[in-house]
Design a protein around this motif. Structure first.
Motif, short mmCIF file in Angstrom:
data_model
loop_
_atom_site.label_atom_id
_atom_site.label_comp_id
_atom_site.label_asym_id
_atom_site.label_seq_id
_atom_site.Cartn_x
_atom_site.Cartn_y
_atom_site.Cartn_z
N THR A 54 -42.50 48.10 28.64
CA THR A 54 -43.35 49.28 28.58
C THR A 54 -42.54 50.55 28.79
OG1 THR A 54 -45.18 47.96 29.44
CG2 THR A 54 -45.44 50.34 29.52
N LEU A 55 -41.55 50.49 29.69
CA LEU A 55 -40.68 51.64 29.93
C LEU A 55 -39.94 52.04 28.66
CD1 LEU A 55 -39.17 53.67 31.80
CD2 LEU A 55 -37.51 51.83 32.19
N PHE A 56 -39.38 51.06 27.95
CA PHE A 56 -38.62 51.38 26.74
C PHE A 56 -39.49 51.98 25.65
CE2 PHE A 56 -35.26 48.18 28.10
CZ PHE A 56 -34.42 49.17 28.56
N VAL A 57 -40.70 51.50 25.52
CA VAL A 57 -41.63 52.09 24.53
C VAL A 57 -41.96 53.53 24.93
CG1 VAL A 57 -43.94 51.95 23.56
CG2 VAL A 57 -42.58 49.88 23.81
N GLY A 58 -42.22 53.74 26.20
CA GLY A 58 -42.51 55.10 26.68
C GLY A 58 -41.33 56.04 26.53
N LEU A 59 -40.12 55.55 26.81
CA LEU A 59 -38.93 56.39 26.65
C LEU A 59 -38.71 56.77 25.19
CD1 LEU A 59 -36.36 54.77 29.12
CD2 LEU A 59 -37.62 56.90 29.40
N ALA A 60 -38.99 55.85 24.29
CA ALA A 60 -38.86 56.16 22.87
C ALA A 60 -39.85 57.25 22.46
CB ALA A 60 -39.07 54.91 22.03
N MET A 61 -41.07 57.19 22.99
CA MET A 61 -42.06 58.20 22.67
C MET A 61 -41.65 59.56 23.23
SD MET A 61 -44.34 56.62 20.96
CE MET A 61 -45.91 57.40 21.04
N VAL A 62 -41.12 59.59 24.44
CA VAL A 62 -40.71 60.85 25.05
C VAL A 62 -39.49 61.41 24.31
CG1 VAL A 62 -39.75 61.88 27.14
CG2 VAL A 62 -41.65 60.29 27.31
N GLU A 63 -38.57 60.54 23.92
CA GLU A 63 -37.35 61.00 23.25
C GLU A 63 -37.65 61.58 21.87
OE1 GLU A 63 -33.44 61.92 23.00
OE2 GLU A 63 -34.45 61.08 24.75
N SER A 64 -38.75 61.17 21.26
CA SER A 64 -39.08 61.70 19.93
C SER A 64 -39.28 63.22 19.97
CB SER A 64 -40.32 61.01 19.37
OG SER A 64 -41.47 61.33 20.13
#
Length: 92
Positions: A54-64
């Motif tokens: 879940t952290l990695f999915v969230g980090l990808a969304m924030v990094e976008s």
């Protein structure tokens, strides 16, 4: 009529500000997400895989958000529509 040089100067300054301001928010968001994930893993080690995924999915969304700012700054520097407009108006 405005000199095309000022369009170039404004574009470079705007591109720099876009990258500077547009990367601060995601950096703080990613840091907070990581800190909360580490805290959650420390409290519930059995759920580490779920929390990490879940952290990695969230980090990808924030990094976008930072990537969008990077794309806008690259457009302002290399494919600036304002520059083309000013050159066409200047007769170049």
């Amino acid at each position: 009529m405005m000199d095309p040089t000022w369009i170039g100067i404004a574009s470079i300054i705007t591109a720099g500000l876009t990258i500077a301001i547009g990367s601060i928010g995601p950096a703080f968001g990613e840091a907070r997400a990581l800190a909360q994930a580490l805290s959650a893993i420390a409290q519930q080690p059995d759920e580490a895989n779920t929390i990490t995924r879940t952290l990695f999915v969230g980090l990808a969304m924030v990094e976008s958000t930072a990537i969008y700012c990077f794309v806008v700054s690259m457009i302002l520097i290399f494919a600036n529509p304002f520059w083309d407009y000013m050159v066409s108006k200047a007769g170049g």
